[in-house]
Every structure is written in structure tokens, then in C-alpha cells.
Design a protein around this motif. Structure first.
Motif, short mmCIF file in Angstrom:
data_model
loop_
_atom_site.label_atom_id
_atom_site.label_comp_id
_atom_site.label_asym_id
_atom_site.label_seq_id
_atom_site.Cartn_x
_atom_site.Cartn_y
_atom_site.Cartn_z
N VAL A 65 0.86 -1.18 0.00
CA VAL A 65 0.00 0.00 0.00
C VAL A 65 0.90 1.23 0.00
O VAL A 65 1.77 1.36 0.86
N ARG A 66 0.71 2.11 -0.96
CA ARG A 66 1.54 3.30 -1.07
C ARG A 66 1.13 4.36 -0.03
O ARG A 66 -0.02 4.38 0.42
N PRO A 67 2.05 5.26 0.33
CA PRO A 67 1.71 6.33 1.27
C PRO A 67 0.52 7.15 0.77
O PRO A 67 0.44 7.52 -0.40
N GLY A 68 -0.44 7.39 1.65
CA GLY A 68 -1.62 8.19 1.33
C GLY A 68 -2.69 7.46 0.55
O GLY A 68 -3.74 8.05 0.26
N GLU A 69 -2.48 6.18 0.26
CA GLU A 69 -3.44 5.42 -0.53
C GLU A 69 -4.54 4.88 0.38
O GLU A 69 -4.33 4.61 1.55
N PHE A 70 -5.74 4.73 -0.20
CA PHE A 70 -6.86 4.10 0.51
C PHE A 70 -7.13 2.78 -0.18
O PHE A 70 -7.62 2.75 -1.32
N ILE A 78 0.73 3.26 13.61
CA ILE A 78 -0.49 2.62 13.12
C ILE A 78 -1.62 2.83 14.12
O ILE A 78 -1.46 2.61 15.32
N GLY A 79 -2.77 3.23 13.61
CA GLY A 79 -3.99 3.31 14.42
C GLY A 79 -5.02 2.33 13.88
O GLY A 79 -4.96 1.92 12.72
N ARG A 119 -2.06 10.42 15.99
CA ARG A 119 -1.36 10.95 14.83
C ARG A 119 -0.77 9.82 13.97
O ARG A 119 0.43 9.84 13.65
N PRO A 120 -1.59 8.87 13.58
CA PRO A 120 -1.05 7.72 12.85
C PRO A 120 -0.71 8.07 11.40
O PRO A 120 -1.32 8.94 10.78
N ASP A 121 0.29 7.37 10.87
CA ASP A 121 0.57 7.42 9.44
C ASP A 121 -0.34 6.45 8.70
O ASP A 121 -0.62 6.65 7.51
N VAL A 122 -0.75 5.39 9.40
CA VAL A 122 -1.59 4.34 8.83
C VAL A 122 -2.81 4.18 9.73
O VAL A 122 -2.68 4.11 10.95
N LEU A 123 -4.00 4.10 9.13
CA LEU A 123 -5.21 3.86 9.89
C LEU A 123 -5.90 2.62 9.33
O LEU A 123 -6.20 2.54 8.14
N LEU A 124 -6.12 1.65 10.22
CA LEU A 124 -6.78 0.39 9.86
C LEU A 124 -8.24 0.46 10.27
O LEU A 124 -8.55 0.87 11.40
N LEU A 125 -9.13 0.07 9.38
CA LEU A 125 -10.57 0.08 9.65
C LEU A 125 -11.10 -1.33 9.52
O LEU A 125 -11.02 -1.93 8.44
N ASP A 126 -11.65 -1.87 10.60
CA ASP A 126 -12.13 -3.25 10.59
C ASP A 126 -13.65 -3.28 10.72
O ASP A 126 -14.18 -3.23 11.83
N ARG A 141 -10.07 12.13 2.44
CA ARG A 141 -9.83 13.12 1.38
C ARG A 141 -9.07 14.35 1.87
O ARG A 141 -8.53 15.10 1.05
N THR A 142 -9.04 14.58 3.18
CA THR A 142 -8.44 15.80 3.70
C THR A 142 -7.16 15.56 4.49
O THR A 142 -6.59 16.50 5.05
N THR A 143 -6.68 14.31 4.55
CA THR A 143 -5.43 14.01 5.24
C THR A 143 -4.55 13.17 4.31
O THR A 143 -4.99 12.70 3.26
N ASP A 144 -3.29 12.99 4.70
CA ASP A 144 -2.39 12.13 3.93
C ASP A 144 -2.20 10.77 4.62
O ASP A 144 -1.23 10.06 4.36
N ILE A 145 -3.15 10.41 5.47
CA ILE A 145 -3.09 9.12 6.15
C ILE A 145 -3.27 8.00 5.13
O ILE A 145 -4.05 8.10 4.19
N THR A 146 -2.55 6.91 5.33
CA THR A 146 -2.69 5.70 4.53
C THR A 146 -3.75 4.83 5.19
O THR A 146 -3.65 4.53 6.38
N PHE A 147 -4.76 4.41 4.42
CA PHE A 147 -5.86 3.62 4.95
C PHE A 147 -5.81 2.19 4.42
O PHE A 147 -5.60 1.97 3.22
N LEU A 148 -6.05 1.24 5.31
CA LEU A 148 -6.30 -0.15 4.92
C LEU A 148 -7.61 -0.55 5.59
O LEU A 148 -7.72 -0.53 6.82
N CYS A 149 -8.61 -0.86 4.78
CA CYS A 149 -9.99 -0.98 5.25
C CYS A 149 -10.57 -2.35 4.90
O CYS A 149 -10.47 -2.79 3.75
N VAL A 150 -11.16 -3.00 5.88
CA VAL A 150 -11.97 -4.20 5.66
C VAL A 150 -13.43 -3.79 5.82
O VAL A 150 -13.80 -3.23 6.86
#
Length: 254
Positions: free
Chosen positions: A24-29, A89-90, A164-171, A194-203
Motif C-alpha cells: 500500500v503506497r503512502p496516502g493510498e486508501f 499505526i492506528g 497521529r497515525p501514518d496508517v489507519l486500519l478500519l475493521d 480526502r483531507t489528510t495524507d493518512i494511509t488507509f487499509l480498510c476491511v
């Protein structure tokens, strides 16, 4: 920002992830979809170090999360090493996981003070800003039991952002919510993405959300990625038959 390199995860004789490779690239959802038991949530649990890899390695922004160097060799990471990497990671869980004995403000400030070393004043200022962002500034002194499910999930999102995570995981963040509360939580997450540069990985099982917000969607089955494509491609012209049958089942279309 996230890289899985040949990751294997077994529970006893059952292989849940089988030589998994993806990044997953930086800032990608990036959204993970697929049937129950396909390994999606296990990926998030490995990133949160709630589980350990059976084989392969996981990297966060180039730093190995699963292993550490000792002398001239790599070995499984100890708790201290994992805590350092995991600070970036959050995670927002299905069941909110708020501290019931703490007011909303303290739920947001406890970890930044203890883990990030913020002063109480700085942590509280950040917490109030985030509660305003999620539309709950008036609930600062409420206990979780005094909030609706949708409000608790908004607090959980704010709590994750407080670190202040760089990566946010959504389960499956909407699975425990009443249907009328789902749209508001998904709209909030879309706005944050859309308004942050956080990288998201979402289930998620919310296919419309996955289509609207994702840069890429990964279709999982049997511990493997069977398709990796932009949402417009995957949801309209999937290449793999397994993807087509899954989408037909969940979307009720041919």
C-alpha cells in the motif's frame, strides 16, 4: 507504507494467509473485500501485532514490523521493537473498544499522554479539535454508555486520530451500528480520507463505500488476493470469476 512479503499465517493446521504479497503506497486508501474467513481481518491483526506471522515479513514505511535484526541475522521482533513501529499505526475496531470508566475526553487523551509523551494540555487541545471534527464537541464530558452506537464509533475514530497515525486500519467499522447510523460514519471517514495524507487499509462489507472512497480494492479468497484493481474496474468489469460470483452475491446482481 505497508508491505506484506510472502506472509504466511496458520492457526494450527489451518492456513489463513498463504504466501501473501501486497503493498500500500503512502496516502493510498486500499479496501479488502471477500467472503468471511478469507483472511482480511487477520491482515489487520498482524499489523496491530495482535497476531504473529508464521512465515514471511511485514514492513511499515520500510521498517520491519514482524522481525528485528540481531547481529547479522533477522529474528522475530520482540515487544519493544513492535511497539516502536506500531506507534505509526492506528485502528478502529468493530466494537468501538472505548474505556467505559473514562469520559470521552480521557478516552482521547490517555494514550497520547502515555505513549506519545504529550503534555495533558496539548493532548486535551488535540482531543477537543478532533471531537469537533467528528461532530461531538458537546460530548466531551460524557461516558461511552451515554452515547449512541454511532457516537461511540465517532469517538473511536477520533481516538485513533489522536495518536497521529501514518496508517489507519478500519475493521468493519459499521457492522455494529444500526442501519440509519452507517451513512454518517462512512461520510466522516470519506472526509478524513480526502483531507489528510493518512494511509488507509480498510476491511468492509459496505461495497458502495469501498467503491466511492478506495484507490484500489483487493478481492480476497482462501488467504490469497485473487484480484487487485481500481474500484471502477473491479466493480464493473472484474477479471476473475470468483470476484464476479462474490459481487453477485453481495450486490444481488448478475
Amino acid at each position: 507504507m505497508i508491505q506484506f512479503d510472502g506472509v504466511v499465517k496458520r492457526f494450527g493446521p489451518v492456513t489463513v494467509l498463504d504466501e501473501l504479497n501486497f503493498s500500500v503506497r503512502p496516502g493510498e486508501f486500499v479496501t479488502l473485500i471477500g467472503p468471511s474467513g478469507s483472511g482480511k481481518t487477520t491482515i489487520l491483526r498482524l499489523l496491530m501485532t495482535l497476531e504473529t506471522v508464521t512465515g514471511g515479513a511485514i514492513y511499515v514505511d520500510g521498517e520491519c514490523l514482524s522481525h528485528m535484526r540481531r547481529g547479522d541475522r533477522m529474528e522475530p521482533a520482540d515487544d519493544k521493537h513492535q511497539r516502536v513501529v506500531r506507534k505509526r499505526i492506528g485502528m478502529v475496531f468493530q466494537q468501538f473498544n472505548l474505556f467505559p470508566n473514562m469520559k470521552v475526553l480521557q478516552n482521547l487523551t490517555e494514550a497520547p499522554i502515555r505513549v506519545l509523551g504529550l503534555s495533558r494540555a496539548e493532548a486535551e487541545e488535540r482531543a477537543r479539535e478532533l471531537l469537533d471534527l467528528v461532530g461531538l464537541s458537546e460530548k466531551v464530558n460524557a461516558h461511552p454508555s451515554q452515547l449512541s452506537g454511532g457516537q461511540q464509533q465517532r469517538v473511536a475514530i477520533a481516538r485513533a486520530l489522536a495518536m497521529r497515525p501514518d496508517v489507519l486500519l478500519l475493521d468493519e467499522v459499521t457492522s455494529a451500528l444500526d442501519p440509519e447510523l452507517v451513512a454518517g460514519v462512512l461520510a466522516l471517514l470519506k472526509d478524513i480520507a480526502r483531507t489528510t495524507d493518512i494511509t488507509f487499509l480498510c476491511v468492509t462489507h459496505e461495497m458502495n463505500f469501498a467503491r466511492d472512497v478506495s484507490d484500489r480494492v483487493l478481492m480476497f479468497d482462501g488467504g490469497q488476493i485473487v484480484e487487485d484493481a481500481p474500484p471502477d474496474k473491479l466493480f464493473t468489469e472484474p477479471d476473475h470469476e470468483r470476484t464476479r460470483t462474490f459481487l453477485q452475491a453481495v450486490l444481488g446482481r448478475g
